[in-house]
Scaffold this motif. Structure first.
Motif, PDB file in Angstrom:
ATOM      1  N   VAL A   1    -101.771 -70.194  37.445  1.00 11.14           N
ATOM      2  CA  VAL A   1    -102.063 -70.588  36.101  1.00 11.14           C
ATOM      3  C   VAL A   1    -102.122 -72.222  35.873  1.00 11.14           C
ATOM      4  O   VAL A   1    -102.849 -72.645  34.945  1.00 11.14           O
ATOM      5  N   ILE A   2    -101.055 -72.626  36.597  1.00 12.06           N
ATOM      6  CA  ILE A   2    -100.885 -74.345  36.229  1.00 12.06           C
ATOM      7  C   ILE A   2    -100.969 -74.974  37.574  1.00 12.06           C
ATOM      8  O   ILE A   2    -100.467 -74.372  38.565  1.00 12.06           O
ATOM      9  N   ALA A   3    -101.355 -75.945  37.903  1.00 11.67           N
ATOM     10  CA  ALA A   3    -101.182 -76.822  39.076  1.00 11.67           C
ATOM     11  C   ALA A   3     -99.728 -77.641  39.037  1.00 11.67           C
ATOM     12  O   ALA A   3     -99.215 -77.670  38.069  1.00 11.67           O
ATOM     13  N   GLU A   4     -99.193 -77.932  40.111  1.00 15.71           N
ATOM     14  CA  GLU A   4     -97.820 -78.614  40.192  1.00 15.71           C
ATOM     15  C   GLU A   4     -97.922 -79.996  39.500  1.00 15.71           C
ATOM     16  O   GLU A   4     -96.960 -80.103  38.790  1.00 15.71           O
ATOM     17  N   GLU A   5     -98.950 -80.748  39.667  1.00 13.55           N
ATOM     18  CA  GLU A   5     -98.851 -82.042  38.802  1.00 13.55           C
ATOM     19  C   GLU A   5     -98.895 -81.653  37.564  1.00 13.55           C
ATOM     20  O   GLU A   5     -98.063 -82.413  36.740  1.00 13.55           O
ATOM     21  N   GLU A   6     -99.703 -80.710  36.988  1.00 12.49           N
ATOM     22  CA  GLU A   6     -99.547 -80.388  35.521  1.00 12.49           C
ATOM     23  C   GLU A   6     -98.012 -79.893  35.124  1.00 12.49           C
ATOM     24  O   GLU A   6     -97.807 -80.205  33.904  1.00 12.49           O
ATOM     25  N   ALA A   7     -97.387 -79.153  36.093  1.00 10.39           N
ATOM     26  CA  ALA A   7     -96.177 -78.801  35.787  1.00 10.39           C
ATOM     27  C   ALA A   7     -95.064 -79.816  35.471  1.00 10.39           C
ATOM     28  O   ALA A   7     -94.562 -79.850  34.565  1.00 10.39           O
ATOM     29  N   TYR A   8     -95.251 -80.724  36.345  1.00  9.55           N
ATOM     30  CA  TYR A   8     -94.450 -82.136  36.286  1.00  9.55           C
ATOM     31  C   TYR A   8     -94.548 -82.663  34.778  1.00  9.55           C
ATOM     32  O   TYR A   8     -93.662 -83.526  34.473  1.00  9.55           O
ATOM     33  N   LYS A   9     -95.739 -82.787  34.421  1.00  9.94           N
ATOM     34  CA  LYS A   9     -95.813 -83.342  32.984  1.00  9.94           C
ATOM     35  C   LYS A   9     -95.758 -82.650  31.804  1.00  9.94           C
ATOM     36  O   LYS A   9     -95.624 -83.151  30.648  1.00  9.94           O
ATOM     37  N   SER A  10     -95.418 -81.240  31.999  1.00  8.03           N
ATOM     38  CA  SER A  10     -95.155 -80.583  30.919  1.00  8.03           C
ATOM     39  C   SER A  10     -93.923 -80.555  30.085  1.00  8.03           C
ATOM     40  O   SER A  10     -92.909 -81.479  30.739  1.00  8.03           O
ATOM     41  N   GLU A  11     -93.883 -80.085  28.840  1.00 10.95           N
ATOM     42  CA  GLU A  11     -92.759 -80.266  27.946  1.00 10.95           C
ATOM     43  C   GLU A  11     -91.448 -79.526  28.607  1.00 10.95           C
ATOM     44  O   GLU A  11     -90.450 -80.127  28.666  1.00 10.95           O
ATOM     45  N   LEU A  12     -91.721 -78.392  29.259  1.00  5.66           N
ATOM     46  CA  LEU A  12     -90.720 -77.431  29.857  1.00  5.66           C
ATOM     47  C   LEU A  12     -90.136 -78.328  30.932  1.00  5.66           C
ATOM     48  O   LEU A  12     -88.867 -78.318  31.117  1.00  5.66           O
ATOM     49  N   PHE A  13     -90.736 -79.100  31.887  1.00  5.90           N
ATOM     50  CA  PHE A  13     -90.353 -79.802  32.866  1.00  5.90           C
ATOM     51  C   PHE A  13     -89.377 -81.187  32.416  1.00  5.90           C
ATOM     52  O   PHE A  13     -88.268 -81.367  32.911  1.00  5.90           O
ATOM     53  N   GLN A  14     -89.856 -81.670  31.519  1.00  5.88           N
ATOM     54  CA  GLN A  14     -89.266 -82.864  30.815  1.00  5.88           C
ATOM     55  C   GLN A  14     -87.875 -82.309  29.999  1.00  5.88           C
ATOM     56  O   GLN A  14     -86.916 -83.260  30.329  1.00  5.88           O
ATOM     57  N   LYS A  15     -87.911 -81.226  29.648  1.00  2.00           N
ATOM     58  CA  LYS A  15     -86.675 -80.735  28.956  1.00  2.00           C
ATOM     59  C   LYS A  15     -85.708 -80.156  29.966  1.00  2.00           C
ATOM     60  O   LYS A  15     -84.380 -80.537  29.855  1.00  2.00           O
ATOM     61  N   ALA A  16     -86.374 -79.912  31.089  1.00  2.00           N
ATOM     62  CA  ALA A  16     -85.431 -79.578  32.178  1.00  2.00           C
ATOM     63  C   ALA A  16     -84.564 -80.774  32.737  1.00  2.00           C
ATOM     64  O   ALA A  16     -83.285 -80.734  33.101  1.00  2.00           O
ATOM     65  N   LYS A  17     -85.318 -81.856  32.588  1.00  2.00           N
ATOM     66  CA  LYS A  17     -84.638 -83.177  33.018  1.00  2.00           C
ATOM     67  C   LYS A  17     -83.667 -83.570  32.468  1.00  2.00           C
ATOM     68  O   LYS A  17     -82.553 -83.978  32.761  1.00  2.00           O
ATOM     69  N   SER A  18     -83.802 -83.172  31.140  1.00  2.00           N
ATOM     70  CA  SER A  18     -82.688 -83.716  29.807  1.00  2.00           C
ATOM     71  C   SER A  18     -81.614 -82.971  30.066  1.00  2.00           C
ATOM     72  O   SER A  18     -80.553 -83.254  30.137  1.00  2.00           O
ATOM     73  N   LEU A  19     -81.822 -81.578  30.523  1.00  2.00           N
ATOM     74  CA  LEU A  19     -80.615 -80.745  30.606  1.00  2.00           C
ATOM     75  C   LEU A  19     -79.800 -81.177  31.800  1.00  2.00           C
ATOM     76  O   LEU A  19     -78.615 -81.189  31.727  1.00  2.00           O
TER      77      LEU A  19
END
Length: 1353
Positions: free
Chosen positions: A734-752
């Motif tokens: 559904v999404i590419a790995e590079e796209e996942a790294y830029k996603s809001e979900l990934f950014q929020k996971a980094k914050s957590l």
């Protein structure tokens, strides 16, 4: 010598004074001196330095023994007829002497066990064996043995094989001749401990010791006393588990012998619960050995005799009565009592039911011979008691109906559940409906709900069982459908009950999995409202439903009373997502401090993420199936450890060739096979909703951080959830790995993770805060579970890559620093126990390896000083000796190792090389102290986890990594459990060793260090100093070495100055004295024929060169036969029946593996099987069982086709033997499925006769013709073309001085002339004309060949 020691020496010499009063004074002084701090310090130092010229504890002990000897002699020679007061004073004197010995040992060993084990053991054994001394001091010496010797790990490892056996013999004699001075229970405890030590430290116990145990059980029956019997039976269980591997038949015979006696003891004596537990365990063990993995018949790997069948029926009758008594005691006992019967008893009854239940026998009359005495059995006039017992599923159904009391019902529900779960085929199709009707009737009767969970579990197993049945009749299906629908409705209505919610969801999931009812819309509403909260059972049930069923698109949302807004339709998928993520928190999300279940409940790895992602896909069912069918990595497949005896059961089945793993183990192609994810479309609205919900949940946590509810564990859990969803989306395409790294979900996971990292950093300077250790351990375990270092392409691997990117350099360095702090944390002495000092061995044979290691590996002198830190017979690897900080440290260490390993194939935010260097600094020689338990654990963890299987370490790091290896092996070389663990943990490092160039100095250094250790272990095995468990681990290492270096270019063991390539060492284990070792070597012998690393385009393993394969087969065959010959000379000895049987199995297994894996040696291997039938007595039915499976994998429909394709070669080799015993009539034709020689001749004469003719054996040709009632000349005519094919090549021989070939040419010429004679074939015209003239050279051979070609070709 110091003044303190000088005083002690003078005191010791005065202990031998002739006057008793002087000796008495010196004893008091002696007691004072041996506890004087200065004296103790000197004695400790001298004992540790091992310098015999100074006074040490051993020297003092020798003085003490002389004193005891003198006092004992005085007591023995004293007048026997004395007053009571004199007798009392003598008794007191004996007690004082015993107390003095115990006091001295305690003083000497208080800080560490410094007295020599041999000195102590010799004193104990001499005292106990001496009849007069044994009566006086036997009890005290036995106590010393149990508490001060057998409980000390150092002594445990120093006791020799012979001493273990002698201890066992001595204490069994004491057990049979009990005295009032030595408690029989104490003797039994010593027997148990000695048996345990002997089985774990040696392979010395043999079947002769079974007689001791058998006699002990007979004594218990005759004396009607069970004192110490539970310890003796516990010792027997340990012994049998060890012995059964090599002596299965003998152990089964023992079971047939002793089990009737135990049945008698159970029924006639009043046994306590602990003794019953041990007897049940012994019964269960015998079931496992007789019927491995439930095998019912001998053809399937079972072992059963007529006597054993009788025992099973009697045992069944006994246990049914026992369960009835347990129920009765429960009904009439006051207070609360558990209605369930213990699982071990239930499992035993289920195993017995599986063996004796069959559809043809409903009842049976059994003789209870065990109730009669030996004298009554010899008197045939006294009949055995007989009793009729009911059998089959009728018994279970009756028991479930005849009483409404839970104490009567629940045990039989447990039995039915266990029986169906373990042996689904044991439930006949005809019993499905009757059993379901009964269970259906029990289900609504919930009296306090105590029985309901058991009914539900039983129904779940029945549902799973029915789901596997494909041959049900339509009428039966219809009846079952009605029953299952009724059960479904009851379970559905009861789902809100917290007491049975897990069982209800399990039952619903099993019904869905078997497609037993049609799932309606109401079912899906369970996962949208407040009827139940998200839990592991609910999520598992939902997973099954999404995999099997098509989810409806919409569902009506319920109208809450306080909401006045207009009711609207919601997507059912969206409701399920909200239920999973928020569960009743969505209305007051911002103000809520309560955490949703998704963050504090334990769910199967990625199960939630797969559900959430599949719910957003247009084809939800296909998406769920796609995610569920992804290849699992080993790390997440591991469930709880299976029972240890299961491995032995599988060995039994491999020995009888009912389990042949070598046919199914095919190395997967190194290139990953990606599943096609094309065709999956996502509901964009649902995906956006899911993203929004997850972001809202994350925001809630971040807003509430820090708080009591939002701890680091919850933050990591939420972060894992976010990257898990991204990983599943990427896997779906559904999404590419590079796209996942830029996603809001990934950014929020980094914050957590950043917030979680802050709480870990706070712990950095407060590592002694025990309140936070448990939480931090959970965080580490959670983080480790998010990582995956396998090479398979699956959601786990992708998610692991995402999670790695969340780990900052600061977080990783902080964890590494905490590790350094924890490992250097100074604890109190009792945290580890007292330090031990390994003693020198004067007879220790050293393994001298030149130019590979600065020290002699396993050198006793290398053990000076402190070498082990654990006192007690518990292994140094036991967790009992680790503190909470230690366990946290090891968890952090595993996590860091996993990060460093997986970072090699992923982009990360930290420097993996820096972390790896910090880890290697932990094992720097300046800080590493392998005598400490924690440091031993640490090194073993690094050995196992740091070198990834497919992620090699830099070779310079491998060199540093291996430096402590020889040291740790030397320190713990006598501890068999530690040695086994070390060898099992080094397997991954072997693959690292093959990565570097052989010209590289680091590579050569690393290989040399490792091979030094392996060579030393191999040398120790040859000297008989390693147990079978260590040898099995060593064979695994050698097997892995062969996989890494199939040509043995560098895998060469240097022992005692000689080089031994591993491919030459490996076959030697085929002749080992332990069956498990031999079988493992036989099953792994394919490594000598195939390169396990390389595959061709067809994904087949690359074959090794022809010469290597042929040499390997010769070596392996010779070694396997060598073991056979050793036993065959004593074949008449009944004790060797097991050994002969096992050796045959090893030979057959080795040949079968070669036959399967090596086309080059296929014919040789097949002929070796034929030859072994005659020479080694291999049973044809075993060979046929193997050949049928092998030929099937080769694509042959029938065994005969496979054998016939090789018959020409087999007959040729058979007749090439000059031995007269190798005639055609002795050929093993049974392997071709021929029942007699006549059928063999009739079917195969066209193959056989040409080989006889070329040898001029016309008499045998005539014999064949007589056997099949044909004219021998007509047979020659039929075989004429094949005969000529065999003869003509010899005429092309020009002569090179080979006398053998010249002789064969002459024989061919004579045969040809004979055939050409008119009395045979001269006048016959099988082809164009008469038999042509004999060719003289190659040109005439060509002309003759042309004349034989039929005209129609």
């Amino acid at each position: 010598m110091s003044l303190a020691l000088n005083d002690l020496l003078i005191c010791c010499r005065h202990l031998e004074h002739d006057r008793a009063t002087e000796r008495r004074k010196e004893v008091e002084k002696f007691k004072h001196l041996i506890r004087d701090p200065e004296t103790v310090q000197h004695l400790d130092r001298h004992s540790d330095s091992k310098q015999g010229k100074f006074l040490n504890w051993d020297a003092v002990f020798r003085f003490l023994q002389k004193y005891i000897q003198k006092e004992t002699e005085c007591l023995r020679t004293a007048k026997p007829n004395v007053s009571a007061s004199t007798q009392s004073s003598r008794q007191k004197k004996m007690q004082e002497i015993s107390s003095l010995v115990k006091y001295f040992i305690k003083c000497a060993n208080k800080r560490a066990p410094r007295l020599k084990c041999q000195e102590l053991l010799n004193y104990i054994m001499d005292t106990v064996k001496d009849s007069s001394n044994g009566a006086i001091y036997g009890a005290d010496c036995s106590n010393i043995l149990l508490k001060d010797i057998l409980s000390v790990r150092k002594y445990w490892c120093e006791i020799s094989q012979q001493q273990w056996l002698e201890l066992l013999s001595v204490y069994f004699r004491l057990y049979f001749k009990p005295s009032q001075d030595i408690n029989r229970v104490l003797v039994a405890r010593i027997i148990y401990t000695v048996t345990k030590g002997c089985c774990s430290q040696t392979d010395a116990l043999n079947p002769k010791f079974l007689d001791f145990f058998s006699k002990a059980i007979q004594c218990a029956r005759q004396e009607k006393s069970s004192a110490g019997l539970n310890h003796v039976l516990a010792a027997l269980i340990i012994f049998l588990k060890t012995l059964a591997v090599n002596f299965r038949i003998r152990v089964c015979e023992l079971g047939d012998e002793i089990l009737p006696t135990l049945l008698y003891i159970w029924t006639q004596h009043r046994l306590n619960d602990s003794l019953k537990e041990v007897i049940i365990e012994l019964f269960q063990l015998q079931i496992y050995i007789h019927h491995p993995k439930g095998a019912k018949t001998q053809e399937k790997g079972g072992y059963a005799s007529t006597k054993w069948q009788s025992i099973l029926y009697n045992l069944y009758d006994l246990l049914v009565n026992e369960i009835s008594h347990i129920g009765s005691r429960g009904k009439y006992s006051s207070g609360s009592r558990n209605i369930a019967v213990k699982e071990n008893l239930i499992e035993l009854v289920a195993d017995i039911c599986h063996q004796i239940f069959n559809e043809n026998t409903r009842s049976l009359e059994i003789s209870q011979s065990y109730t009669t005495t030996q004298r009554e059995r010899s008197d045939h006039s006294v009949p055995c008691k007989r009793r009729r017992v009911e059998l089959g599923w009728e018994v279970i159904k009756d028991q479930l109906q005849k009483s409404q009391n839970d104490f009567d019902l629940v045990p039989w529900l447990q039995i039915a559940t266990q029986l169906i779960s373990k042996y689904p085929a044991s439930l006949p199709n005809c019993e499905l409906s009757p059993l379901l009707i009964i269970l259906c009737q029990l289900l609504p009767q919930q009296r306090r709900g105590e029985r309901t969970p058991y009914v539900l579990r039983c129904l779940m197993e029945v549902a799973l069982c029915q789901g596997k049945i494909s041959n049900l009749e339509s009428s039966q299906k219809s009846e079952l459908l009605k029953l299952w629908f009724k059960i479904w409705c009851i379970a559905f209505r009861s789902i809100s009950s917290e007491q049975t919610q897990a069982e209800n969801f399990g039952l619903l999931g099993a019904i869905i999995q078997g497609s037993l009812v049609e799932v309606d819309r109401e079912f899906w509403k369970l996962f949208t409202g407040s009827a139940c909260r998200p839990s592991c059972p609910a999520v598992c049930c939902l997973t099954v439903a999404l995999t099997i069923c098509v989810i409806p698109e919409t569902a009506k949302a319920r109208v809450e009373q306080n909401i006045c807004e207009v009711n609207r339709s919601f997507s059912l998928r969206e409701l399920i997502m909200k239920w999973l993520i928020f569960y009743q928190l969505e209305d007051d999300l911002e103000d809520s401090t309560e955490l949703p279940p998704i963050l504090h409940s334990k769910f199967p790895h990625l199960s939630l993420e797969k559900i959430l992602v599949s719910l957003t896909m247009k084809n939800c069912k296909a998406a769920m199936n796609f995610l569920q069918s992804a290849p699992e990595c080993e790390q997440h497949q591991k469930s709880k450890e299976e029972p240890s005896f299961l491995e032995v059961e599988e060995l039994f089945l491999r020995t009888t060739f009912d389990k042949m793993d070598f046919l199914t183990i095919v190395k997967e192609c190194a290139t990953e096979k990606h599943q096609c994810s094309i065709g999956f479309s996502v509901h964009q609205n649902l995906k956006e909703s899911l993203d929004r919900y997850l972001l809202a949940l994350s925001e809630q946590l971040l807003n509430n951080y820090p708080s009591e509810t939002t701890n680091s564990e919850v933050l990591v859990q939420c972060s894992s959830l976010l990257v898990g969803v991204l990983g599943c989306y990427c896997y779906m395409g559904v999404i590419a790995e590079e796209e996942a790294y830029k996603s809001e979900l990934f950014q929020k996971a980094k914050s957590l993770m950043q917030c979680a990292g802050e709480s870990i950093t706070m712990f950095k300077n407060k590592t002694n805060e025990e309140s936070r250790i448990g939480s931090l351990r959970n965080v580490m375990l959670l983080c480790t579970s998010c990582l995956c270092n396998c090479t398979k392409h699956n959601p786990n691997k992708i998610t692991s890559g995402f999670f790695l990117r969340l780990l900052t350099s600061k977080l990783m360095n902080d964890i590494a620093d905490i590790c350094k702090s924890l490992v250097s944390f100074i604890r109190k002495p009792f945290d580890y126990g007292e330090v031990e000092s390994m003693e020198d061995d004067s007879d220790e044979n050293l393994v001298e390896v030149e130019d590979q290691s600065p020290v002699n590996l396993f050198d006793a002198a290398h053990e000076s000083g402190e070498s082990q830190s654990i006192t007690g017979a518990i292994s140094p690897l036991a967790e009992e000796y680790l503190s909470k900080q230690d366990l946290l440290f090891l968890d952090m260490l595993k996590f860091l190792c996993m990060c460093v390993t997986t970072a090699q194939t992923n982009a990360v935010s930290f420097r993996a090389a820096d972390i790896r260097r910090k880890l290697l600094m932990l094992i720097d020689s300046s800080t590493l102290d392998l005598t400490k338990s924690l440091h031993l654990h640490m090194y073993l963890v690094l050995l196992k986890e740091l070198p990834g299987e497919d992620c090699p370490l830099p070779m310079e790091d491998v060199v540093e990594f291996l430096k402590p290896l020889s040291n740790v092996c030397s320190l713990y070389r006598r501890d068999q459990e530690v040695c086994k663990t070390i060898l099992n943990h080094v397997l991954h490092i072997i693959k690292n060793l093959s990565q570097g160039s052989l010209d590289n100095e680091n590579t050569r250094d690393a290989q040399g260090q490792f091979l030094t250790v392996i060579g030393a272990f191999w040398h120790l095995t040859k000297e008989g100093k390693c147990t079978s468990a260590v040898k099995v681990a060593l064979v695994k290492c050698l097997k892995t070495l062969l996989e890494a270096d199939p040509y043995s270019e560098w895998a060469i063991l240097n022992v005692m100055g000689k080089d031994f390539p591993v491919n030459e060492v490996f076959p030697e284990f085929l002749a080992d004295n332990h069956h498990q070792v031999r079988m493992l070597a036989a099953e792994s012998v394919s490594r000598l024929f195939q390169d396990m690393k390389q595959q061709d385009s067809s994904r087949l393993l690359k074959a090794l060169p022809l010469k290597l394969q042929q040499t390997a087969f010769e070596n392996a065959y010779l070694k396997a036969q060598e073991g056979m010959r050793e036993v065959s000379h004593s074949a008449e000895n009944p004790e060797l029946s097991d050994e002969l049987y096992n050796r045959k199995a090893v030979l057959l297994m080795m040949i079968a593996v070669v036959l399967h894996c090596s086309p080059i040696c296929e014919k040789q291997a097949l002929f070796a099987l034929c030859k072994s039938v005659k020479e080694n007595g291999l049973e044809p039915h075993f060979i046929k069982k193997v050949l049928e499976k092998v030929s099937e994998t080769f694509g042959y429909r029938h065994l005969e086709d496979f054998m016939t394709s090789h018959l020409d070669y087999l007959v040729l080799e058979w007749l090439n033997h000059q031995d007269t015993e190798y005639s055609l009539s002795s050929f093993p034709f049974i392997l071709l499925n021929y029942t007699n020689v006549e059928n063999f001749y009739r079917s195969c004469y066209k193959v056989l006769i040409p080989h006889l003719v070329i040898r001029s054996h016309f008499d045998e040709v005539k014999s064949i013709a007589n056997q099949i009632q044909e004219d021998w000349k007509s047979l020659l005519t039929d075989c004429f073309p094949k005969i000529l094919v065999n003869i003509l090549p010899y005429f092309a021989y020009e002569g090179t001085g080979d006398s053998g070939m010249s002789q064969q040419r002459e024989t061919a010429a004579k045969v040809y002339d004979m055939l050409k004679d008119e009395s045979l074939l001269g006048k016959q015209q099988p082809f164009q004309g008469k038999v042509p003239a004999r060719p003289r050279n190659f040109q005439s051979l060509y002309l003759v060949s042309m004349t034989l070609i039929p005209s129609n070709i």
